[in-house]
Write an enzyme that holds these catalytic residues in place. Structure first.
Site, PDB file in Angstrom:
ATOM      1  N   THR A 116     -12.322  20.979  -4.943  1.00 46.26           N
ATOM      2  CA  THR A 116     -13.162  21.412  -3.837  1.00 46.26           C
ATOM      3  C   THR A 116     -12.399  22.242  -2.811  1.00 46.26           C
ATOM      4  O   THR A 116     -11.182  22.049  -2.624  1.00 46.26           O
ATOM      5  CB  THR A 116     -13.766  20.165  -3.151  1.00 46.26           C
ATOM      6  OG1 THR A 116     -14.319  20.532  -1.895  1.00 46.26           O
ATOM      7  CG2 THR A 116     -12.712  19.094  -2.886  1.00 46.26           C
ATOM      8  N   ASP A 117     -13.130  23.108  -2.109  1.00 44.72           N
ATOM      9  CA  ASP A 117     -12.530  23.871  -1.000  1.00 44.72           C
ATOM     10  C   ASP A 117     -12.086  22.952   0.141  1.00 44.72           C
ATOM     11  O   ASP A 117     -11.292  23.352   0.997  1.00 44.72           O
ATOM     12  CB  ASP A 117     -13.516  24.935  -0.483  1.00 44.72           C
ATOM     13  CG  ASP A 117     -14.867  24.397  -0.037  1.00 44.72           C
ATOM     14  OD1 ASP A 117     -15.072  23.169  -0.044  1.00 44.72           O
ATOM     15  OD2 ASP A 117     -15.746  25.226   0.305  1.00 44.72           O
ATOM     16  N   GLU A 118     -12.613  21.714   0.162  1.00 47.82           N
ATOM     17  CA  GLU A 118     -12.312  20.828   1.290  1.00 47.82           C
ATOM     18  C   GLU A 118     -10.838  20.436   1.351  1.00 47.82           C
ATOM     19  O   GLU A 118     -10.358  19.956   2.373  1.00 47.82           O
ATOM     20  CB  GLU A 118     -13.200  19.580   1.241  1.00 47.82           C
ATOM     21  CG  GLU A 118     -14.663  19.971   1.242  1.00 47.82           C
ATOM     22  CD  GLU A 118     -15.619  18.833   1.575  1.00 47.82           C
ATOM     23  OE1 GLU A 118     -15.194  17.882   2.252  1.00 47.82           O
ATOM     24  OE2 GLU A 118     -16.773  18.921   1.158  1.00 47.82           O
ATOM     25  N   TYR A 140     -11.838  11.802   1.692  1.00 45.93           N
ATOM     26  CA  TYR A 140     -12.327  12.440   0.462  1.00 45.93           C
ATOM     27  C   TYR A 140     -11.458  13.642   0.101  1.00 45.93           C
ATOM     28  O   TYR A 140     -10.936  13.742  -1.019  1.00 45.93           O
ATOM     29  CB  TYR A 140     -13.793  12.886   0.626  1.00 45.93           C
ATOM     30  CG  TYR A 140     -14.236  13.886  -0.431  1.00 45.93           C
ATOM     31  CD1 TYR A 140     -14.321  13.522  -1.773  1.00 45.93           C
ATOM     32  CD2 TYR A 140     -14.546  15.208  -0.098  1.00 45.93           C
ATOM     33  CE1 TYR A 140     -14.702  14.439  -2.751  1.00 45.93           C
ATOM     34  CE2 TYR A 140     -14.930  16.132  -1.063  1.00 45.93           C
ATOM     35  CZ  TYR A 140     -15.008  15.748  -2.388  1.00 45.93           C
ATOM     36  OH  TYR A 140     -15.373  16.656  -3.350  1.00 45.93           O
ATOM     37  N   LYS A 144      -8.891  14.239  -3.128  1.00 41.90           N
ATOM     38  CA  LYS A 144      -9.041  15.346  -4.088  1.00 41.90           C
ATOM     39  C   LYS A 144      -7.760  16.183  -4.124  1.00 41.90           C
ATOM     40  O   LYS A 144      -7.310  16.607  -5.195  1.00 41.90           O
ATOM     41  CB  LYS A 144     -10.243  16.233  -3.723  1.00 41.90           C
ATOM     42  CG  LYS A 144     -11.600  15.579  -3.903  1.00 41.90           C
ATOM     43  CD  LYS A 144     -11.915  15.221  -5.348  1.00 41.90           C
ATOM     44  CE  LYS A 144     -12.069  16.422  -6.240  1.00 41.90           C
ATOM     45  NZ  LYS A 144     -12.445  16.010  -7.629  1.00 41.90           N
TER      46      LYS A 144
HETATM   47  P1  NAD Z   1     -21.387  13.018  -8.058  1.00 39.72           P
HETATM   48  O1  NAD Z   1     -20.996  12.000  -7.032  1.00 39.72           O
HETATM   49  O2  NAD Z   1     -22.807  13.443  -8.180  1.00 39.72           O
HETATM   50  O3  NAD Z   1     -20.939  12.521  -9.522  1.00 39.72           O
HETATM   51  C1  NAD Z   1     -19.746  11.870  -9.782  1.00 39.72           C
HETATM   52  C2  NAD Z   1     -19.858  11.221 -11.135  1.00 39.72           C
HETATM   53  O4  NAD Z   1     -18.602  10.576 -11.422  1.00 39.72           O
HETATM   54  C3  NAD Z   1     -20.936  10.130 -11.213  1.00 39.72           C
HETATM   55  O5  NAD Z   1     -21.661  10.256 -12.410  1.00 39.72           O
HETATM   56  C4  NAD Z   1     -20.138   8.835 -11.189  1.00 39.72           C
HETATM   57  O6  NAD Z   1     -20.792   7.773 -11.861  1.00 39.72           O
HETATM   58  C5  NAD Z   1     -18.857   9.258 -11.882  1.00 39.72           C
HETATM   59  N1  NAD Z   1     -17.700   8.431 -11.520  1.00 39.72           N
HETATM   60  C6  NAD Z   1     -17.314   8.048 -10.278  1.00 39.72           C
HETATM   61  N2  NAD Z   1     -16.197   7.312 -10.355  1.00 39.72           N
HETATM   62  C7  NAD Z   1     -15.869   7.243 -11.668  1.00 39.72           C
HETATM   63  C8  NAD Z   1     -14.804   6.623 -12.383  1.00 39.72           C
HETATM   64  N3  NAD Z   1     -13.856   5.930 -11.750  1.00 39.72           N
HETATM   65  N4  NAD Z   1     -14.755   6.758 -13.727  1.00 39.72           N
HETATM   66  C9  NAD Z   1     -15.723   7.466 -14.386  1.00 39.72           C
HETATM   67  N5  NAD Z   1     -16.754   8.042 -13.769  1.00 39.72           N
HETATM   68  C10 NAD Z   1     -16.827   7.956 -12.411  1.00 39.72           C
HETATM   69  O7  NAD Z   1     -20.431  14.247  -7.763  1.00 39.72           O
HETATM   70  P2  NAD Z   1     -20.675  15.802  -7.958  1.00 39.72           P
HETATM   71  O8  NAD Z   1     -21.258  16.352  -6.717  1.00 39.72           O
HETATM   72  O9  NAD Z   1     -21.344  16.033  -9.247  1.00 39.72           O
HETATM   73  O10 NAD Z   1     -19.162  16.304  -8.026  1.00 39.72           O
HETATM   74  C11 NAD Z   1     -18.475  16.364  -9.270  1.00 39.72           C
HETATM   75  C12 NAD Z   1     -17.065  16.868  -9.017  1.00 39.72           C
HETATM   76  O11 NAD Z   1     -17.113  18.153  -8.389  1.00 39.72           O
HETATM   77  C13 NAD Z   1     -16.264  15.975  -8.076  1.00 39.72           C
HETATM   78  O12 NAD Z   1     -14.953  15.923  -8.551  1.00 39.72           O
HETATM   79  C14 NAD Z   1     -16.314  16.702  -6.738  1.00 39.72           C
HETATM   80  O13 NAD Z   1     -15.154  16.435  -5.989  1.00 39.72           O
HETATM   81  C15 NAD Z   1     -16.356  18.137  -7.199  1.00 39.72           C
HETATM   82  N6  NAD Z   1     -17.005  19.070  -6.258  1.00 39.72           N
HETATM   83  C16 NAD Z   1     -18.263  18.786  -5.776  1.00 39.72           C
HETATM   84  C17 NAD Z   1     -18.869  19.704  -4.928  1.00 39.72           C
HETATM   85  C18 NAD Z   1     -20.279  19.480  -4.400  1.00 39.72           C
HETATM   86  O14 NAD Z   1     -20.757  20.277  -3.580  1.00 39.72           O
HETATM   87  N7  NAD Z   1     -20.995  18.446  -4.828  1.00 39.72           N
HETATM   88  C19 NAD Z   1     -18.205  20.884  -4.539  1.00 39.72           C
HETATM   89  C20 NAD Z   1     -16.923  21.124  -5.069  1.00 39.72           C
HETATM   90  C21 NAD Z   1     -16.345  20.205  -5.931  1.00 39.72           C
END
Ligand code: NAD
Length: 309
Positions: A116-118, A140, A144
């Site tokens: 993430t950009d964060e 968070y 990351k």
């Molecule tokens: P989300 O919270 O919707 O999904 C996370 C998934 O990971 C869920 O299905 C959860 O059950 C699973 N999970 C959590 N802990 C786990 C573990 N210990 N073992 C196995 N599975 C596990 O998140 P998202 O929004 O889909 O984000 C996915 C990735 O993208 C993350 O790594 C997040 O940091 C990154 N990201 C998200 C965004 C955003 O805007 N949502 C932006 C940039 C990066």
């Protein structure tokens, strides 16, 4: 046929990524936390493994034989990390390391760590390129950043071919209604109030989840080991501007907006320079206007998906 393991593939972005992998033999490994939902993968061919990326024994069974591993598994909501950071460090740092070690042990030829950009903190003007140092400001973001640095170390120390992607704020169908767009849309559709943090001046760059997934696929094909790739959107908006657009899309007015105390340590602005990925041919395809309209339409027609949340 290429064998791809998607960890966290039952979550928001991971499930879109799995949907985008037509023609591959896909395994999804997911712990199914509150954010994971098997219904996100309804109708999508895959093998499902229920489990935790911190579980080295399980990973030793599941990981071998895959040509590509893409790690989406994470605790992903900043507000929850402020209320309790431990699970974030466990999954996002220790879980990432455990997964990378399993990939190394199994000789997986390519790994992508989704980030993430964060991790960079907050920037008032201009944009970060990939050489900017991580300077996270929330638990968070710090967790990351920790996972990303472990990934870099596995590339340099052990020669694991792992690339890291960093993206801005995603939106689209099937996002758990705790993040601003699905939270506001589902509240507004129910005629409930929406909580707007502080002065509403925080700026985010919005990207449709399918554009994010296209960027990840490109990095999986062409990303260099140990390198970071930015995936930027095409819509920089203050939360106030975003709220106005969501009210309009849901046919509501400002009387439903409740000003609430600002988030602790709230980052003011994120902005990514994505020149490196554009050099590989990346372009975001979905305009924010069109993507937001379709996303609001999806929540309006899928109340059963979010009604109990
Ligand atoms: P989300 O919270 O919707 O999904 C996370 C998934 O990971 C869920 O299905 C959860 O059950 C699973 N999970 C959590 N802990 C786990 C573990 N210990 N073992 C196995 N599975 C596990 O998140 P998202 O929004 O889909 O984000 C996915 C990735 O993208 C993350 O790594 C997040 O940091 C990154 N990201 C998200 C965004 C955003 O805007 N949502 C932006 C940039 C990066």
């Amino acid at each position: 046929m290429k064998k791809i393991l998607v960890t966290g593939g039952a979550g928001f972005i991971g499930s879109h990524f799995v949907r985008s992998l037509a023609g591959a033999d896909v395994t999804v490994l997911d712990k199914l936390t509150y954010a994971g939902n098997r219904a996100n993968l309804d109708g999508v061919p895959h093998t499902f493994a229920h489990g935790d990326i911190c579980d080295a024994g399980l990973l030793a069974e599941v990981v071998p034989g895959h040509d590509l591993v893409v790690n989406f598994a994470a605790e992903s909501h900043v507000d929850r990390s402020i209320d309790g950071a431990a699970e974030f460090v466990r999954t996002n740092v220790l879980g990432t390391q455990t997964l990378l070690q399993a990939c190394l042990d199994a000789g997986v030829p390519k790994v992508v760590q989704v980030s993430t950009d964060e991790v960079y903190g907050s920037i008032d003007t201009g944009s970060w390129d990939e050489s900017a140092p991580p300077a996270p400001r929330s638990p968070y973001a710090a967790s990351k950043a920790g996972g990303d640095l472990i990934a870099r170390s596995y590339a340099i120390t052990y020669g694991l071919d792992v690339s890291i992607t960093r993206c801005g704020n995603n939106y689209g169908p099937r996002q758990y209604p705790e993040k601003i767009i699905p939270l506001f849309v589902t509240n507004l559709l129910r005629g409930r109030k929406v909580p707007l943090y502080g002065d509403g001046g925080n700026v985010r760059d919005w990207i449709h989840v399918e554009d994010h997934c296209a960027g990840i696929r490109l990095v999986a094909e062409a990303g260099e080991p140990g390198e970071v790739y930015h995936i930027a959107g095409n819509a920089e908006l203050t939360n106030l501007e975003l709220t106005g657009l969501l009210l309009e899309a849901c046919g509501r007015d400002w009387s439903l907006v409740e000003r609430v105390e600002d988030r602790k340590g709230h980052d003011r602005r994120y902005s990514l320079d994505d020149t490196r990925l554009r050099g590989l041919g990346y372009r975001p395809r979905i305009s924010f206007d069109q993507g937001l309209k379709e996303t609001v339409g999806w929540y309006a027609t899928h109340r059963d998906w979010w009604a109990s949340s």
